[in-house]
Design a protein around this motif. Structure first.
Motif, short mmCIF file in Angstrom:
data_model
loop_
_atom_site.label_atom_id
_atom_site.label_comp_id
_atom_site.label_asym_id
_atom_site.label_seq_id
_atom_site.Cartn_x
_atom_site.Cartn_y
_atom_site.Cartn_z
N PHE A 1 4.73 8.79 -4.35
CA PHE A 1 3.99 8.04 -3.34
C PHE A 1 4.95 7.41 -2.33
O PHE A 1 6.08 7.08 -2.67
CB PHE A 1 3.13 6.97 -4.00
CG PHE A 1 1.76 7.45 -4.39
CD1 PHE A 1 0.63 6.93 -3.80
CD2 PHE A 1 1.60 8.44 -5.35
CE1 PHE A 1 -0.64 7.38 -4.14
CE2 PHE A 1 0.36 8.90 -5.72
CZ PHE A 1 -0.77 8.36 -5.11
N MET A 2 4.47 7.28 -1.10
CA MET A 2 5.27 6.74 0.00
C MET A 2 4.80 5.34 0.34
O MET A 2 3.60 5.08 0.41
CB MET A 2 5.11 7.62 1.24
CG MET A 2 5.40 9.08 1.04
SD MET A 2 7.13 9.39 0.75
CE MET A 2 7.80 8.91 2.31
N VAL A 3 5.74 4.44 0.61
CA VAL A 3 5.42 3.09 1.03
C VAL A 3 4.92 3.15 2.48
O VAL A 3 5.61 3.68 3.36
CB VAL A 3 6.66 2.18 0.93
CG1 VAL A 3 6.36 0.80 1.51
CG2 VAL A 3 7.13 2.09 -0.51
N ILE A 4 3.70 2.65 2.73
CA ILE A 4 3.17 2.67 4.09
C ILE A 4 2.94 1.28 4.67
O ILE A 4 2.96 1.11 5.86
CB ILE A 4 1.88 3.51 4.21
CG1 ILE A 4 0.79 2.98 3.30
CG2 ILE A 4 2.16 4.96 3.97
CD1 ILE A 4 -0.58 3.57 3.59
N GLY B 1 -6.90 -5.80 -7.12
CA GLY B 1 -5.85 -6.79 -7.35
C GLY B 1 -4.71 -6.27 -8.21
O GLY B 1 -3.75 -6.99 -8.48
N THR B 2 -4.78 -5.00 -8.63
CA THR B 2 -3.71 -4.41 -9.45
C THR B 2 -2.63 -3.83 -8.56
O THR B 2 -2.88 -2.92 -7.78
CB THR B 2 -4.27 -3.31 -10.38
OG1 THR B 2 -5.31 -3.85 -11.18
CG2 THR B 2 -3.18 -2.73 -11.26
N ALA B 3 -1.43 -4.38 -8.68
CA ALA B 3 -0.29 -3.89 -7.90
C ALA B 3 0.07 -2.47 -8.34
O ALA B 3 -0.14 -2.09 -9.49
CB ALA B 3 0.91 -4.81 -8.10
N PHE B 4 0.61 -1.70 -7.41
CA PHE B 4 1.03 -0.32 -7.72
C PHE B 4 2.02 -0.31 -8.88
O PHE B 4 1.95 0.54 -9.76
CB PHE B 4 1.65 0.32 -6.48
CG PHE B 4 1.84 1.81 -6.60
CD1 PHE B 4 0.78 2.69 -6.37
CD2 PHE B 4 3.07 2.34 -6.93
CE1 PHE B 4 0.95 4.06 -6.49
CE2 PHE B 4 3.25 3.72 -7.04
CZ PHE B 4 2.19 4.58 -6.83
N LYS C 1 0.87 -1.19 0.00
CA LYS C 1 0.00 0.00 0.00
C LYS C 1 0.90 1.23 0.00
O LYS C 1 1.91 1.26 0.70
CB LYS C 1 -0.89 0.03 1.24
CG LYS C 1 -1.91 -1.08 1.28
CD LYS C 1 -2.71 -1.00 2.56
CE LYS C 1 -3.64 -2.17 2.68
NZ LYS C 1 -4.38 -2.16 3.96
N LEU C 2 0.53 2.22 -0.78
CA LEU C 2 1.30 3.45 -0.86
C LEU C 2 0.40 4.64 -0.64
O LEU C 2 -0.79 4.60 -0.94
CB LEU C 2 1.99 3.56 -2.22
CG LEU C 2 3.10 2.53 -2.44
CD1 LEU C 2 2.59 1.37 -3.25
CD2 LEU C 2 4.30 3.16 -3.09
N TYR D 1 -3.27 4.24 -1.96
CA TYR D 1 -3.56 3.26 -3.00
C TYR D 1 -3.39 1.88 -2.39
O TYR D 1 -2.32 1.50 -1.95
CB TYR D 1 -2.64 3.40 -4.22
CG TYR D 1 -2.99 2.33 -5.24
CD1 TYR D 1 -4.10 2.49 -6.06
CD2 TYR D 1 -2.28 1.14 -5.32
CE1 TYR D 1 -4.48 1.50 -6.95
CE2 TYR D 1 -2.65 0.14 -6.20
CZ TYR D 1 -3.75 0.32 -7.01
OH TYR D 1 -4.13 -0.68 -7.89
N ASP D 2 -4.50 1.14 -2.37
CA ASP D 2 -4.52 -0.22 -1.83
C ASP D 2 -4.76 -1.16 -3.00
O ASP D 2 -5.84 -1.12 -3.62
CB ASP D 2 -5.65 -0.35 -0.81
CG ASP D 2 -5.72 -1.72 -0.16
OD1 ASP D 2 -5.06 -2.67 -0.65
OD2 ASP D 2 -6.45 -1.86 0.83
N PRO D 3 -3.79 -2.02 -3.34
CA PRO D 3 -3.97 -2.92 -4.46
C PRO D 3 -5.20 -3.82 -4.35
O PRO D 3 -5.80 -4.18 -5.36
CB PRO D 3 -2.69 -3.77 -4.45
CG PRO D 3 -1.70 -2.99 -3.69
CD PRO D 3 -2.49 -2.18 -2.70
N ALA D 4 -5.60 -4.16 -3.15
CA ALA D 4 -6.78 -5.01 -2.97
C ALA D 4 -8.06 -4.30 -3.40
O ALA D 4 -9.05 -4.95 -3.76
CB ALA D 4 -6.89 -5.44 -1.51
#
Length: 73
Positions: free
Chosen positions: A67-70, A45-48, A21-22, A31-34
């Protein structure tokens, strides 16, 4: 990529996994891929790393590189 600050994605896909998540450094949109992104019609389901090059933050139009990795799941 030395001009990016610690924790920023910076475009380096080796820093993230498909479930990472970023968060936007400008408006804090996550942005949550899920979940994907309904604004850009990105399916869940789309990865960043797999977002299209033209993708920007749906809230403030910030570039992907800032974007920052969270959370790395």
């Amino acid at each position: 990529m030395d001009h990016f600050f610690a924790g920023s994605f910076g475009g380096d896909v080796s820093k993230i996994s498909p479930g990472t998540k970023l968060e936007c450094k400008i408006c804090w949109h996550v942005y949550d891929p899920a979940v994907g992104d309904t604004y850009w019609q990105v399916p869940p389901g789309t990865a960043f790393a797999d977002l299209p090059e033209h993708w920007t933050c749906p809230e403030c139009d910030s570039a992907k590189a800032g974007f920052m990795v969270i959370a790395d799941e």
